[in-house]
Design a protein around this motif. Structure first.
Motif, PDB file in Angstrom:
ATOM      1  N   THR A 235      48.233  29.605  34.242  1.00  8.17           N
ATOM      2  CA  THR A 235      47.042  29.392  35.068  1.00  8.17           C
ATOM      3  C   THR A 235      46.597  30.714  35.687  1.00  8.17           C
ATOM      4  O   THR A 235      45.403  31.036  35.726  1.00  8.17           O
TER       5      THR A 235
ATOM      6  N   CYS B 193      43.153  32.912  35.127  1.00 11.38           N
ATOM      7  CA  CYS B 193      42.368  33.427  36.253  1.00 11.38           C
ATOM      8  C   CYS B 193      42.040  34.904  36.042  1.00 11.38           C
ATOM      9  O   CYS B 193      40.933  35.353  36.305  1.00 11.38           O
TER      10      CYS B 193
ATOM     11  N   ASN C 250      40.301  35.096  31.950  1.00 10.94           N
ATOM     12  CA  ASN C 250      39.366  34.106  31.399  1.00 10.94           C
ATOM     13  C   ASN C 250      39.647  33.833  29.924  1.00 10.94           C
ATOM     14  O   ASN C 250      38.767  33.428  29.171  1.00 10.94           O
TER      15      ASN C 250
ATOM     16  N   VAL D  21      46.887  30.077  43.197  1.00  7.46           N
ATOM     17  CA  VAL D  21      46.489  30.198  41.786  1.00  7.46           C
ATOM     18  C   VAL D  21      45.650  29.001  41.332  1.00  7.46           C
ATOM     19  O   VAL D  21      44.594  29.169  40.711  1.00  7.46           O
TER      20      VAL D  21
ATOM     21  N   GLU E 247      42.160  29.062  42.940  1.00  7.78           N
ATOM     22  CA  GLU E 247      41.316  30.120  42.379  1.00  7.78           C
ATOM     23  C   GLU E 247      40.904  29.793  40.941  1.00  7.78           C
ATOM     24  O   GLU E 247      39.807  30.159  40.506  1.00  7.78           O
ATOM     25  N   ALA E 248      41.770  29.108  40.217  1.00 11.86           N
ATOM     26  CA  ALA E 248      41.417  28.691  38.849  1.00 11.86           C
ATOM     27  C   ALA E 248      40.244  27.712  38.886  1.00 11.86           C
ATOM     28  O   ALA E 248      39.324  27.806  38.061  1.00 11.86           O
TER      29      ALA E 248
ATOM     30  N   ASN F  90      37.126  29.583  39.734  1.00 15.87           N
ATOM     31  CA  ASN F  90      36.766  30.403  38.568  1.00 15.87           C
ATOM     32  C   ASN F  90      35.925  29.630  37.556  1.00 15.87           C
ATOM     33  O   ASN F  90      35.190  30.216  36.765  1.00 15.87           O
TER      34      ASN F  90
ATOM     35  N   PRO G   8      38.244  37.279  45.376  1.00 16.27           N
ATOM     36  CA  PRO G   8      39.326  36.555  44.694  1.00 16.27           C
ATOM     37  C   PRO G   8      40.653  37.289  44.826  1.00 16.27           C
ATOM     38  O   PRO G   8      40.699  38.523  44.709  1.00 16.27           O
TER      39      PRO G   8
ATOM     40  N   ALA H 184      42.819  37.215  42.692  1.00 11.20           N
ATOM     41  CA  ALA H 184      43.073  37.765  41.361  1.00 11.20           C
ATOM     42  C   ALA H 184      42.605  39.213  41.266  1.00 11.20           C
ATOM     43  O   ALA H 184      43.229  40.033  40.588  1.00 11.20           O
TER      44      ALA H 184
END
Length: 363
Positions: A15, A19, A22, A237, A240-241, A244, A264, A266
Motif C-alpha cells: 500500500t 502511495c 502510483n 499509509v 494517504e492511499a 491518493n 502528503p 509520502a
C-alpha cells in the motif's frame, strides 16, 4: 541507487509502495501477496523546481527520481529459507538502503502473522533474520581468511580482525551499521554486501488519528531505535492511499489538512529516502527544460557533468555555477552575472545541493 521497502507480511508495504509510485502493486489481506519485487521510479518532490519553472518558463520540467522496490514480506526463519526467505534476502541485498515498515495501528479486520500488534517484536524478527544471514556470510568468509592469515599475509590479517569484530557484533544481536569502521575497513566491508550494514529508515504505519503526532506504538519504536542513528517517519499509509485515489489536487489537499498535514507524508518519505541513499540534486535551467539531476553527496563537477553525458565528464573544462538562492533573488542568469554571483569552477569543485550549473567541455 534504490531503496527497498521491507517488513513482515501485512504491515502495509505494498500500500505504501502504491502511495509512493502510483504503480498499483497488488495489496491484500493475506501474507505473501507480493512475491516478485515491484519496482517504481518515483519523482522526488522539490519546491525549488516550481520556483525555477515560474522564473524560466521552460517547455518542460524534469524532477529528480529515486528507485523504490517493494519486497516480499519476511517471516521468522527466513534466513533458513522459511516462507520466501531466500528470495527476500537476495532482493534486499541488491538495494542500497532499507525502508522498514512497522505496523503501529490496531485493526481487527487486518490480520497479523503473529496475531497481536507489537512493532518492537516485529522489528526484532526482521533484524534477527537479517543478522543471521549476515552472520552466515561472515562465517563463510572467515573460514577462507583464517587460513590465509596463518601464512602471514598482512591483508588477510587485517580482514580477519574486521570479520571477527563484525561476527561479535552480530552474535550480540546488533546490526553492522552500528559499528564505526575506518576508511580502509569500510572499503573491505562494502565487498561483503552485508544487509545490516545498509542505512535504514523506519516508517511507523499508523491510523488516521495518529498521522500527526503518532501514538504509544510509535513512542516505543523511537525508544527502541534511539542508538541506531536511524530516521523515523510517521505515516497513515491507508489514509494517504485513499486520498491518493482522488483526482482533484485541491480535494486531496483539503483531506490532508483535515488530518493535520500540510503535504502528503509520502512526499516526506521520498525526500528522506533520497537523503538516506546519500543523494543530492543540482539543476540545469533553460527555455527548453528545467531539470533536477541526481548525484552522490561529495561528487566533483566532472562527475556531476558525467550524469548528463559521459562526454561531458571526459572532456570537462570548467563549470559555471550559480547558487539557487542567488538565482531566485536576482531572477535571471544575466542579472546574476551582472552582480558577480556566477563562479567558474574547475575539476576539484565539490558540487553542493541546489547548485545551478552549466558545463564547458571539449571532446
Amino acid at each position: 541507487m534504490k531503496a527497498g521497502i521491507v517488513g513482515l507480511p501485512n504491515v502495509g508495504k505494498s500500500t505504501l509502495f502504491n502511495c509512493l509510485s502510483n504503480a498499483k502493486a497488488q495489496s491484500a489481506n493475506f501474507p505473501f501477496c507480493t512475491i516478485e519485487p515491484n519496482i517504481g521510479v518515483v519523482n522526488v518532490p522539490d519546491d525549488r523546481l516550481q520556483k525555477l519553472e515560474e522564473l524560466v518558463k521552460p517547455e518542460r520540467v524534469q524532477p529528480a527520481t529515486v528507485e523504490i522496490v517493494d519486497i516480499a514480506g519476511l517471516v521468522r526463519g527466513a534466513s533458513k529459507g522459511e516462507g520466501l526467505g531466500n528470495q527476500f534476502l537476495a532482493n534486499i541485498r541488491e538495494t542500497d538502503a532499507i525502508i522498514h515498515v512497522l505496523r503501529c495501528f490496531d485493526n481487527d479486520n487486518i490480520i497479523h502473522v503473529d496475531t497481536t500488534i507489537d512493532p518492537i517484536r516485529d522489528k526484532e524478527t526482521i533484524d534477527i533474520e537479517l543478522q543471521l544471514k549476515d552472520l552466515e556470510t561472515v562465517e563463510k568468509r572467515l573460514e577462507r581468511v583464517k587460513k590465509l592469515a596463518k601464512t602471514g599475509n598482512k591483508d588477510a590479517q587485517t580482514e580477519l580482525a574486521v570479520l571477527l569484530k563484525i561476527q561479535e557484533t552480530l552474535l550480540q544481536g546488533t546490526s553492522v551499521r552500528t559499528i564505526d569502521f575506518s576508511e580502509k575497513e569500510e572499503e573491505f566491508v562494502k565487498t561483503l554486501q552485508l544487509i545490516t550494514s545498509k542505512p535504514v529508515l523506519y516508517v511507523c504505519n499508523v491510523d488516521e488519528n495518529s498521522a500527526v503526532s503518532g501514538n504509544s506504538y510509535v513512542d516505543k519504536v523511537k525508544e527502541a531505535i534511539a542508538n541506531e542513528d536511524a530516521e523515523i517517519i510517521i505515516l497513515a499509509v491507508g489514509t494517504e492511499a485513499d486520498i491518493n485515489e482522488l483526482d482533484d489536487y485541491e480535494e486531496r489537499q483539503i483531506f490532508l489538512e483535515d488530518i493535520g498535514l500540510t503535504e502528503p507524508g509520502a512526499s516526506k518519505l521520498i525526500r528522506a529516502a533520497y537523503k538516506l541513499l546519500n543523494l543530492q540534486t543540482y539543476f540545469t535551467a533553460g527555455v527548453k527544460e528545467v531539470r533536477a539531476w541526481t548525484i552522490n553527496v561529495g561528487d566533483t563537477a566532472p562527475q556531476a557533468a558525467g550524469v548528463i553525458h559521459t562526454d561531458f565528464e571526459k572532456g570537462f573544462i570548467r563549470a559555471e555555477v550559480i547558487k539557487y538562492s542567488d538565482y531566485v533573488t536576482l531572477g535571471t542568469e544575466a542579472k546574476v552575472k551582472e552582480a558577480g554571483k556566477l563562479s567558474v569552477e574547475g575539476k576539484e569543485y565539490i558540487v553542493q545541493d541546489g547548485d545551478m550549473m552549466n558545463f564547458r567541455f571539449n571532446v
